[in-house]
Design a protein around this motif. Structure first.
Motif, short mmCIF file in Angstrom:
data_model
loop_
_atom_site.label_atom_id
_atom_site.label_comp_id
_atom_site.label_asym_id
_atom_site.label_seq_id
_atom_site.Cartn_x
_atom_site.Cartn_y
_atom_site.Cartn_z
N ASN A 62 -0.95 -12.49 -8.94
CA ASN A 62 -1.18 -12.93 -7.57
C ASN A 62 0.12 -13.05 -6.76
O ASN A 62 0.14 -12.82 -5.56
N GLU A 63 1.20 -13.41 -7.44
CA GLU A 63 2.46 -13.61 -6.73
C GLU A 63 2.98 -12.29 -6.13
O GLU A 63 3.54 -12.28 -5.04
N VAL A 64 2.74 -11.21 -6.84
CA VAL A 64 3.15 -9.89 -6.33
C VAL A 64 2.37 -9.56 -5.06
O VAL A 64 2.93 -9.07 -4.06
N ARG B 272 0.84 -11.68 -3.02
CA ARG B 272 1.20 -12.60 -1.94
C ARG B 272 2.53 -12.21 -1.30
O ARG B 272 2.66 -12.18 -0.07
N THR B 273 3.51 -11.88 -2.10
CA THR B 273 4.83 -11.49 -1.58
C THR B 273 4.74 -10.19 -0.77
O THR B 273 5.33 -10.08 0.31
N THR B 274 3.98 -9.23 -1.27
CA THR B 274 3.84 -7.94 -0.57
C THR B 274 3.17 -8.12 0.78
O THR B 274 3.61 -7.56 1.79
N GLN C 268 2.96 -10.94 2.60
CA GLN C 268 3.81 -11.72 3.49
C GLN C 268 4.93 -10.88 4.07
O GLN C 268 5.29 -11.03 5.25
N ASP C 269 5.51 -10.01 3.25
CA ASP C 269 6.56 -9.12 3.76
C ASP C 269 6.01 -8.19 4.83
O ASP C 269 6.67 -7.92 5.85
N HIS D 32 5.39 -10.27 8.05
CA HIS D 32 6.63 -10.71 8.70
C HIS D 32 7.46 -9.54 9.22
O HIS D 32 7.89 -9.55 10.38
N ASN D 33 7.68 -8.53 8.39
CA ASN D 33 8.60 -7.45 8.76
C ASN D 33 7.98 -6.44 9.72
O ASN D 33 8.65 -5.96 10.64
#
Length: 305
Positions: A256-258, A260-262, A264-265, A268-269
């Motif tokens: 899940n962390e992968v 979530r990070t993908t 969010q990036d 944001h970006n």
């Protein structure tokens, strides 16, 4: 604010002595310009206060409210100008304007407004609050142009006896006519700001973000099955927020962390959203929120039709 407040006094005196409605209207608008800039400064000061448990987003919306009040003030001014112009044109007394003092004072007002607009324009694209003050000054700049045109036409064509004026037209009526045109320009130029403010206050999706495209891109991330309960809104100029529930493929082994990070990036970006809250789920059975999934019906934002 100092530039505008100082020259406003000159326009008041010039308008009274010359009998020019356009000049008096311009002076009254300069007063609201100074008030608009003062309001913008106060709103900025309040917005800088830190967030609290009672106001978790802080006071940043103060700038949006200031922009709304400035726009409403612009519309009230435009209405007053039209009202006065009507009485000048159809009243019992024939309008009379001394063109030379109007031309001199109006030219000075134009230069002051150009300087003030230049100062505000540098930040107007980044803040609805500053945009509201800028619209005031821009409308006043248009007013100064109208004052100068009115003065020139009166100087060249109007006679002591309006009935003997060129082509039989009472050229003193140019003053109230141009005032009405200025009022209409004020309404037209400020409409976009009001629409933007109302979209923010109604928690609408920011105009520069395509919600359908964003949702589709998130669902293309590996491991994501479906995104739902999506909310995108503007807190204040340059500060957007995003919340959503993401259904994760149970067979996905990346974690899940992968995901979530993908995601969010991406948010944001690519879309410039600074505040994002994402809830990852293995099933939607326990979700209590509204599962609106309109993005599944569109590949891009629908047209206005």
């Amino acid at each position: 604010m100092v530039l505008i407040s100082t020259y406003m006094l000159a326009e008041v005196v010039g308008g009274i002595l010359s009998g020019s409605l356009a000049l008096i209207a311009d002076a009254g608008h300069m007063l609201t310009d100074a008030a608009a800039i003062a309001m913008a400064l106060v709103a900025m000061w309040i917005a800088e206060r830190v967030a609290t448990a009672e106001r978790t987003f802080g006071y940043e919306r103060t700038e949006v409210l200031a922009a709304m009040l400035n726009t409403i003030a612009l519309w009230l001014i435009a209405g007053w100008i039209v009202f006065e112009a009507y009485h000048r044109s159809f009243g019992t007394e024939d309008p009379h304007v001394d063109g030379l003092p109007v031309l001199i004072v109006g030219t000075g007002g134009l230069l002051i407004n150009i300087a003030a607009a230049w100062v505000l324009h540098r930040s107007s694209g980044h803040s609805m609050n500053v945009e509201g003050a800028f619209q005031h000054v821009l409308a006043d700049l248009m007013g100064s142009v109208g004052v100068i045109i009115s003065a020139i036409l009166i100087l060249f064509f109007a006679q002591d006896n309006p009935a003997d004026a060129l082509w039989g037209f009472n050229w003193f009526l140019v003053d109230p006519i141009l005032s009405v045109l200025i009022a209409l320009l004020i309404l037209w130029s400020s409409r976009h700001l009001m629409f933007t403010v109302m979209n923010v206050l109604l928690e609408g999706t920011p105009q520069h973000i395509d919600a359908y495209e964003l949702c589709n891109e998130i669902e293309e991330v590996e491991g994501v099955t479906l995104i739902h309960d999506v909310h995108i809104w503007t807190i204040t100029s340059g500060s957007e927020a995003f919340t959503a529930h993401i259904l994760v493929d149970p067979s996905y082994e990346g974690g899940n962390e992968v995901i979530r990070t993908t995601v969010q990036d991406l948010i944001h970006n690519r879309y410039g959203i600074s505040h994002a809250t994402i809830q990852l789920e293995q099933t939607g059975a326990t979700c209590k929120e509204d599962h609106h999934v309109d993005h599944l019906l569109h590949t891009s934002r629908p047209s206005a039709s």
